[in-house]
Write a protein that holds these residues in place. Structure first.
Motif, PDB file in Angstrom:
ATOM      1  N   ARG A   1       0.846  -1.195   0.000  1.00 51.39           N
ATOM      2  CA  ARG A   1       0.000   0.000   0.000  1.00 51.39           C
ATOM      3  C   ARG A   1       0.876   1.237   0.000  1.00 51.39           C
ATOM      4  O   ARG A   1       2.011   1.190   0.455  1.00 51.39           O
ATOM      5  CB  ARG A   1      -0.956   0.030   1.182  1.00 51.39           C
ATOM      6  N   GLN A   2       0.312   2.330  -0.506  1.00 53.99           N
ATOM      7  CA  GLN A   2       1.004   3.616  -0.493  1.00 53.99           C
ATOM      8  C   GLN A   2      -0.020   4.747  -0.476  1.00 53.99           C
ATOM      9  O   GLN A   2      -1.127   4.609  -0.998  1.00 53.99           O
ATOM     10  CB  GLN A   2       1.870   3.824  -1.739  1.00 53.99           C
TER      11      GLN A   2
ATOM     12  N   LYS B   1      -7.963   3.412  -3.625  1.00 57.57           N
ATOM     13  CA  LYS B   1      -8.932   3.680  -2.571  1.00 57.57           C
ATOM     14  C   LYS B   1      -9.319   5.153  -2.523  1.00 57.57           C
ATOM     15  O   LYS B   1     -10.421   5.499  -2.111  1.00 57.57           O
ATOM     16  CB  LYS B   1      -8.345   3.287  -1.208  1.00 57.57           C
TER      17      LYS B   1
ATOM     18  N   GLU C   1      -4.242   7.083  -2.883  1.00 56.06           N
ATOM     19  CA  GLU C   1      -4.029   5.960  -1.974  1.00 56.06           C
ATOM     20  C   GLU C   1      -4.413   4.681  -2.704  1.00 56.06           C
ATOM     21  O   GLU C   1      -5.478   4.597  -3.303  1.00 56.06           O
ATOM     22  CB  GLU C   1      -4.880   6.108  -0.715  1.00 56.06           C
ATOM     23  N   TRP C   2      -3.502   3.713  -2.660  1.00 57.26           N
ATOM     24  CA  TRP C   2      -3.773   2.435  -3.305  1.00 57.26           C
ATOM     25  C   TRP C   2      -3.356   1.297  -2.387  1.00 57.26           C
ATOM     26  O   TRP C   2      -2.533   1.478  -1.486  1.00 57.26           O
ATOM     27  CB  TRP C   2      -3.066   2.334  -4.664  1.00 57.26           C
ATOM     28  N   VAL C   3      -3.937   0.112  -2.616  1.00 54.52           N
ATOM     29  CA  VAL C   3      -3.610  -1.101  -1.867  1.00 54.52           C
ATOM     30  C   VAL C   3      -3.542  -2.270  -2.843  1.00 54.52           C
ATOM     31  O   VAL C   3      -4.067  -2.195  -3.958  1.00 54.52           O
ATOM     32  CB  VAL C   3      -4.647  -1.416  -0.756  1.00 54.52           C
ATOM     33  N   SER C   4      -2.901  -3.332  -2.389  1.00 55.49           N
ATOM     34  CA  SER C   4      -2.854  -4.566  -3.161  1.00 55.49           C
ATOM     35  C   SER C   4      -2.847  -5.746  -2.198  1.00 55.49           C
ATOM     36  O   SER C   4      -2.238  -5.669  -1.126  1.00 55.49           O
ATOM     37  CB  SER C   4      -1.604  -4.593  -4.047  1.00 55.49           C
TER      38      SER C   4
END
Length: 165
Positions: A35-36, A77, A125-128
């Motif tokens: 995530r970042q 997100k 904001e992103w996640v994996s």
């Protein structure tokens, strides 16, 4: 003969230095993220020559988000656009957006939007679910007036993140 030794030592130092620096680059490039939160500078307008100080050069900005991982998807997100004072101007997504492996997403700030100012920014904001190669997140600004044109990139900056390591 002494000069030959120094040259030989210099060449060896260069070869080993290059090897170790390449190894460092490869190790850095291999970092995988879960995530970042990324800060991306955007310029809705800029100023040029003195005679145009009161007339901003308006720009169209494109936020580009590229999943650089060939194997795993990522999920956006939050994609938010803020003005120079840090006020939220627009939330570009309301529900999570999936980006497949090696796919991209983009969001546009129209040239006519001047509220952002010279200090505008996106927060992404992103996640994996699985650790992925760091995505490429940057903004591209472009503007044309009469016979004049300008374009430039602004790379995203990591604010917060979680690595797999």
């Amino acid at each position: 003969c002494m000069m030959a030794r120094f040259r030989c030592a210099g060449i060896l130092f260069f070869i080993f230095g290059s090897f170790f620096s390449q190894a460092t680059i490869a190790k850095e490039a291999a970092k995988h993220w879960l995530r970042q939160i990324v800060y991306v500078p955007v310029y809705s307008h800029i100023y040029g020559e003195d005679r145009y100080r009161d007339k901003p050069f308006l720009l169209t900005a494109t936020l580009s988000i590229r999943n650089a991982d060939q194997q795993n998807p990522m999920t956006l997100k939050r994609v938010e656009y803020y003005d120079s004072d840090g006020n939220l101007l627009k939330a570009y997504i309301t529900d999570p957006v999936n980006i497949a492996p090696f796919h991209s997403a983009y969001y546009i700030v129209q040239e006519s939007e001047t509220k952002g100012g010279t200090g505008a920014k996106f927060v992404v904001e992103w996640v994996s679910k699985k650790a992925i190669i760091e995505p490429i997140i940057e903004s591209v600004m472009i503007g044309t007036k009469m016979q004049q044109g300008i374009s430039f990139l602004s790379p995203g900056r990591l604010l917060q993140g979680t690595t797999a390591e």
